[in-house]
Scaffold this active site. Structure first.
Site, PDB file in Angstrom:
ATOM      1  N   ARG A  85     -19.622   1.780 -49.196  1.00 18.02           N
ATOM      2  CA  ARG A  85     -20.822   0.975 -49.408  1.00 18.02           C
ATOM      3  C   ARG A  85     -20.592  -0.372 -48.740  1.00 18.02           C
ATOM      4  O   ARG A  85     -19.460  -0.805 -48.555  1.00 18.02           O
ATOM      5  CB  ARG A  85     -21.109   0.777 -50.900  1.00 18.02           C
ATOM      6  CG  ARG A  85     -20.021   0.069 -51.662  1.00 18.02           C
ATOM      7  CD  ARG A  85     -20.334  -0.064 -53.149  1.00 18.02           C
ATOM      8  NE  ARG A  85     -19.269  -0.754 -53.854  1.00 18.02           N
ATOM      9  CZ  ARG A  85     -19.132  -2.065 -53.931  1.00 18.02           C
ATOM     10  NH1 ARG A  85     -19.998  -2.848 -53.326  1.00 18.02           N
ATOM     11  NH2 ARG A  85     -18.135  -2.618 -54.606  1.00 18.02           N
ATOM     12  N   ARG A 133     -27.256  -8.244 -49.811  1.00 17.93           N
ATOM     13  CA  ARG A 133     -27.868  -9.137 -50.795  1.00 17.93           C
ATOM     14  C   ARG A 133     -29.171  -9.665 -50.233  1.00 17.93           C
ATOM     15  O   ARG A 133     -29.179 -10.321 -49.190  1.00 17.93           O
ATOM     16  CB  ARG A 133     -26.933 -10.299 -51.114  1.00 17.93           C
ATOM     17  CG  ARG A 133     -25.622  -9.800 -51.702  1.00 17.93           C
ATOM     18  CD  ARG A 133     -25.063 -10.784 -52.687  1.00 17.93           C
ATOM     19  NE  ARG A 133     -23.732 -10.341 -53.084  1.00 17.93           N
ATOM     20  CZ  ARG A 133     -22.659 -11.107 -53.067  1.00 17.93           C
ATOM     21  NH1 ARG A 133     -22.758 -12.357 -52.689  1.00 17.93           N
ATOM     22  NH2 ARG A 133     -21.496 -10.627 -53.456  1.00 17.93           N
ATOM     23  N   ARG A 161      -1.304  -0.180 -42.429  1.00 17.86           N
ATOM     24  CA  ARG A 161      -1.596  -1.191 -41.428  1.00 17.86           C
ATOM     25  C   ARG A 161      -0.820  -2.441 -41.811  1.00 17.86           C
ATOM     26  O   ARG A 161      -0.632  -2.743 -42.989  1.00 17.86           O
ATOM     27  CB  ARG A 161      -3.096  -1.510 -41.373  1.00 17.86           C
ATOM     28  CG  ARG A 161      -3.916  -0.407 -40.776  1.00 17.86           C
ATOM     29  CD  ARG A 161      -3.631  -0.191 -39.297  1.00 17.86           C
ATOM     30  NE  ARG A 161      -4.182  -1.269 -38.481  1.00 17.86           N
ATOM     31  CZ  ARG A 161      -3.848  -1.479 -37.211  1.00 17.86           C
ATOM     32  NH1 ARG A 161      -2.933  -0.736 -36.623  1.00 17.86           N
ATOM     33  NH2 ARG A 161      -4.406  -2.459 -36.533  1.00 17.86           N
ATOM     34  N   ARG A 185      -9.235 -12.920 -38.111  1.00 18.09           N
ATOM     35  CA  ARG A 185      -9.669 -14.054 -38.929  1.00 18.09           C
ATOM     36  C   ARG A 185      -8.886 -15.304 -38.540  1.00 18.09           C
ATOM     37  O   ARG A 185      -7.745 -15.217 -38.082  1.00 18.09           O
ATOM     38  CB  ARG A 185      -9.429 -13.795 -40.416  1.00 18.09           C
ATOM     39  CG  ARG A 185     -10.091 -12.579 -40.975  1.00 18.09           C
ATOM     40  CD  ARG A 185     -10.122 -12.581 -42.496  1.00 18.09           C
ATOM     41  NE  ARG A 185      -8.804 -12.485 -43.121  1.00 18.09           N
ATOM     42  CZ  ARG A 185      -8.604 -12.425 -44.430  1.00 18.09           C
ATOM     43  NH1 ARG A 185      -9.646 -12.479 -45.249  1.00 18.09           N
ATOM     44  NH2 ARG A 185      -7.392 -12.315 -44.936  1.00 18.09           N
ATOM     45  N   GLU A 188      -4.945 -14.436 -37.855  1.00 16.89           N
ATOM     46  CA  GLU A 188      -4.468 -13.208 -38.488  1.00 16.89           C
ATOM     47  C   GLU A 188      -4.685 -12.041 -37.535  1.00 16.89           C
ATOM     48  O   GLU A 188      -5.819 -11.746 -37.148  1.00 16.89           O
ATOM     49  CB  GLU A 188      -5.216 -12.984 -39.800  1.00 16.89           C
ATOM     50  CG  GLU A 188      -4.777 -11.768 -40.584  1.00 16.89           C
ATOM     51  CD  GLU A 188      -5.464 -11.682 -41.936  1.00 16.89           C
ATOM     52  OE1 GLU A 188      -5.390 -12.663 -42.703  1.00 16.89           O
ATOM     53  OE2 GLU A 188      -6.109 -10.649 -42.212  1.00 16.89           O
ATOM     54  N   TYR A 233      -4.992   0.313 -52.386  1.00 15.23           N
ATOM     55  CA  TYR A 233      -5.313  -1.096 -52.185  1.00 15.23           C
ATOM     56  C   TYR A 233      -5.813  -1.681 -53.494  1.00 15.23           C
ATOM     57  O   TYR A 233      -6.724  -1.156 -54.123  1.00 15.23           O
ATOM     58  CB  TYR A 233      -6.374  -1.301 -51.096  1.00 15.23           C
ATOM     59  CG  TYR A 233      -6.651  -2.770 -50.897  1.00 15.23           C
ATOM     60  CD1 TYR A 233      -5.758  -3.563 -50.183  1.00 15.23           C
ATOM     61  CD2 TYR A 233      -7.761  -3.370 -51.477  1.00 15.23           C
ATOM     62  CE1 TYR A 233      -5.971  -4.920 -50.032  1.00 15.23           C
ATOM     63  CE2 TYR A 233      -7.984  -4.733 -51.330  1.00 15.23           C
ATOM     64  CZ  TYR A 233      -7.091  -5.500 -50.606  1.00 15.23           C
ATOM     65  OH  TYR A 233      -7.295  -6.847 -50.468  1.00 15.23           O
ATOM     66  N   ASP A 241      -7.136  -5.336 -55.389  1.00 19.26           N
ATOM     67  CA  ASP A 241      -7.398  -6.764 -55.474  1.00 19.26           C
ATOM     68  C   ASP A 241      -6.450  -7.337 -56.516  1.00 19.26           C
ATOM     69  O   ASP A 241      -5.819  -6.603 -57.293  1.00 19.26           O
ATOM     70  CB  ASP A 241      -8.849  -7.028 -55.880  1.00 19.26           C
ATOM     71  CG  ASP A 241      -9.825  -6.814 -54.732  1.00 19.26           C
ATOM     72  OD1 ASP A 241      -9.434  -7.055 -53.570  1.00 19.26           O
ATOM     73  OD2 ASP A 241     -10.971  -6.401 -54.990  1.00 19.26           O
TER      74      ASP A 241
END
Length: 373
Positions: free
Chosen positions: A172, A176, A249, A280, A305, A353, A355
């Site tokens: 997804r 917004r 990665r 970035r 980065e 992964y 957070d």
């Protein structure tokens, strides 16, 4: 003396576990391969500015218990993550919101117009099941947004064409239909004032820690120091890659001190052009703008980065979720389940992964399972 737990890795998972164990009166020994604590959220104060050594990390969560937990160890500022994307000399707000849509399509002003334009562009995938990331992205946001803001960035990040990446990497995309540049929907968000390393130090408290200590290089002797082990290294290396290597990665960082009080006006700029080798740029002082002494220095530190292919010995950052690695991880997970005194945790031990809030929640659950046995 024998410890209750040997914690392999001094990152956020084991810092959480150690804080809970200490409160419960349990003794832990932490061993860490690197020469510092805090894992990839490690921050280093350089000339008064806290540098995020391993990329930008913004704490955010919708879990009030998790938020209350971390606030025991740090005071968080009110930093709001509002990155921008730069391509062909133009800036676009992230995540995709009405400011983004209007910048791409100047005639789009209302939410309904944006929804209609996206639907028109996504219609090229009507009746088709996306077979790769490119088709998945177009089905969600249309071709214009995909070409401008997703394709180049994603191909740099993963080192392969979007047409060769699995569609579920982008299950997804946040859309917004408001003029709101706040990247996260979570209720709680911020940066610990003074940096993440100071927060993790408080989490460990007086827990014994050995830095520059490689667990796998002395596995048998170190394992005998405790009743149980919490291992947060790579699961395949623990088993000596007996089924083969899992894929990751990696990243590399180039940090420069630049003249100027404010270089890019925002903490994070995504560079979405395929022609720009880095993904970035990060200007660190923006993470703690309330520290006016640091923010007003006539210099600033900016990090580029760069995504990189991972090879054994490199730092693994992101698991490569594809059928091959999923099957391989299941084999290692089956082996791990047979280890009676070893708990595998964190993004490397669980090949997932996380957070930061996910890491903390998983560590809390892990500890609770241990004390409830």
């Amino acid at each position: 003396m024998k410890y209750d737990y040997l914690l392999v890795g001094a990152g956020l998972f084991n810092a959480t576990f150690a804080a809970l164990a200490r409160k419960a009166g349990l003794r832990c020994l932490v061993i860490e391969k690197r020469d510092h604590i805090a894992g990839n959220i490690h921050t280093e104060n350089v000339e008064g500015i806290n540098i995020h050594k391993y990329g930008a990390h913004i704490f955010h969560t919708d879990d009030e218990n998790c938020w209350n937990f971390v606030n025991q160890f740090a005071t968080f500022n009110r930093y709001t993550n509002s990155p921008v994307a730069l391509i062909d000399g133009k800036l676009f707000n992230l995540p995709f919101n009405m400011n983004t849509f209007h910048a791409i399509w100047p005639d789009v002003i209302t939410p309904l117009q944006a929804q209609q334009r996206i639907a028109e562009q996504a219609a090229e995938m009507a009746g088709k099941t996306p077979s790769n990331l490119e088709e998945q992205a177009i089905s969600l946001v249309g071709r214009d947004i995909y070409e401008l803001l997703i394709k180049g960035y994603t191909e740099k990040q993963w080192g392969r064409p979007c047409s060769a990446l699995a569609p579920d990497i982008i299950k997804r995309l946040p859309l917004r239909f408001t003029y709101d540049n706040n990247y996260f929907n979570d209720r709680f968000q911020g940066i610990p004032m003074g940096g993440y390393t100071a927060m993790v130090e408080k989490m460990f408290g007086d827990t014994d820690i050995r830095l520059s200590c490689d667990f796998l290089a002395d596995k048998e002797n170190l394992s005998n120091l405790a009743e149980k082990i919490v291992y947060t290294g790579t699961i395949d290396s623990y088993f000596n890659y007996c089924f083969g290597e899992l894929e990751y990665r990696s990243l590399r960082f180039k940090t420069e001190k630049l003249d100027g009080q404010n270089i890019q006006g925002v903490a994070v700029v995504n560079h979405t052009s395929a022609d720009t080798p880095y993904t970035r740029t990060i200007e660190h002082k923006h993470f703690e703008a309330e520290n006016t002494t640091a923010f007003n220095t006539p210099y600033s530190f900016v990090t580029e980065e760069y995504p990189a292919d991972w090879q054994r010995g490199d730092e693994p950052y992101y698991p490569v979720n594809n059928p091959r690695n999923s099957e391989l991880y299941r084999k290692y997970a089956d082996l791990a389940a047979q280890e009676t005194n070893v708990i595998f945790g964190g993004r490397l031990g669980m090949y997932r992964y996380f957070d930061m809030d996910d890491t903390i929640i998983a560590a809390i659950q892990c500890f609770q399972q241990q004390v409830n046995k």
